[in-house]
Enzyme design. Structure first.
Site, short mmCIF file in Angstrom:
data_model
loop_
_atom_site.label_atom_id
_atom_site.label_comp_id
_atom_site.label_asym_id
_atom_site.label_seq_id
_atom_site.Cartn_x
_atom_site.Cartn_y
_atom_site.Cartn_z
N GLY A 88 -20.54 8.69 -13.18
CA GLY A 88 -21.11 8.43 -11.87
C GLY A 88 -20.80 9.46 -10.82
O GLY A 88 -19.75 10.07 -10.85
N SER A 89 -21.73 9.69 -9.86
CA SER A 89 -21.48 10.72 -8.90
C SER A 89 -22.73 11.17 -8.16
O SER A 89 -23.76 10.53 -8.21
CB SER A 89 -20.87 11.91 -9.60
OG SER A 89 -21.66 12.18 -10.73
N ARG A 90 -22.60 12.37 -7.53
CA ARG A 90 -23.70 12.97 -6.79
C ARG A 90 -23.64 14.49 -6.99
O ARG A 90 -22.56 15.06 -7.12
CB ARG A 90 -23.57 12.66 -5.30
CG ARG A 90 -24.82 12.89 -4.50
CD ARG A 90 -24.64 12.41 -3.08
NE ARG A 90 -24.22 13.51 -2.22
CZ ARG A 90 -23.61 13.34 -1.06
NH1 ARG A 90 -23.30 12.13 -0.63
NH2 ARG A 90 -23.29 14.38 -0.33
N ILE A 145 -19.97 16.03 -6.75
CA ILE A 145 -19.15 15.09 -5.99
C ILE A 145 -18.81 13.88 -6.84
O ILE A 145 -19.71 13.23 -7.40
CB ILE A 145 -19.89 14.64 -4.71
CG1 ILE A 145 -20.26 15.87 -3.86
CG2 ILE A 145 -19.06 13.65 -3.91
CD1 ILE A 145 -21.21 15.55 -2.72
#
Length: 195
Positions: free
Chosen positions: A160-162, A130
């Site tokens: 950056g993220s998930r 994500i």
């Protein structure tokens, strides 16, 4: 040190973008630090993957644990300080890779469920990469039809993220070995024993 694919190219772009600062006070520091930061962000260290268990797909903090239609979702938020190379939680056969456009909300917020994502559908589990507020590039490393081993590299997300793993109903929330707020390492931290 290893780097994620494309890291050197991104570092070259950062170097070129920083060159105009070379002629201002402290500008040489910008010229050196900009590409160094890009390379550091895309570092790809080796990991010692345990012989069993479902391992974390990413370095970071467990930010999501919930059941969805009898499936168990465990999400790992990656801060700017974390390694952003993603790894297979368990061995499996990659059936589909699906890109879904969306927003770019902070990856740690509830609004991130509508963010841009890439879903890697394996034979009996999924990994969802994500994008976050600053991430604009999700890079899956595998094409459908490939088999991956537990802890194998499956992709990375720039800036950056998930990364979430979705496990089938045979995995129960009560069997998890982690909880929200725990720090995990991709390919090393066991989230739950295999069912």
């Amino acid at each position: 040190m290893q780097f994620a694919p494309g890291a050197r190219r991104l570092a070259a772009y950062a170097l070129v973008a920083a060159l105009p600062f070379a002629f201002v006070p402290l500008g040489l520091a910008v010229v050196v630090l900009a590409p160094a930061f890009v390379l550091w962000f895309h570092r790809d260290p080796d990991r010692d993957t345990p012989a069993s268990g479902v391992v974390a797909p990413a370095d970071g903090t467990v930010s999501v644990i919930r059941e969805e239609d009898d499936w168990l979702r465990v999400g790992v938020y990656m801060s700017a300080a974390d390694v952003h190379v993603n790894r297979a939680p368990k061995s499996g056969f990659l059936e589909h890779v699906t890109h879904t456009p969306g927003a770019h909300k902070p990856a740690f917020s509830k609004d991130s469920d509508r963010n841009e994502r890439v879903t890697l559908q394996f034979d009996d589990y999924e990994v969802v990469l994500i994008a976050g507020a600053f991430a604009r590039r999700i890079h899956p490393h595998l094409d459908p039809g490939r088999t991956v081993e537990r802890g194998g590299r499956i992709g990375h997300i720039s800036f950056g993220s998930r990364a979430d793993v979705k496990l089938p109903p045979t995995y129960e929330k009560s069997a998890l070995l982690v909880e929200e707020g725990d720090t995990v390492r991709a390919g090393e931290t066991v989230l739950v024993e295999e069912q």
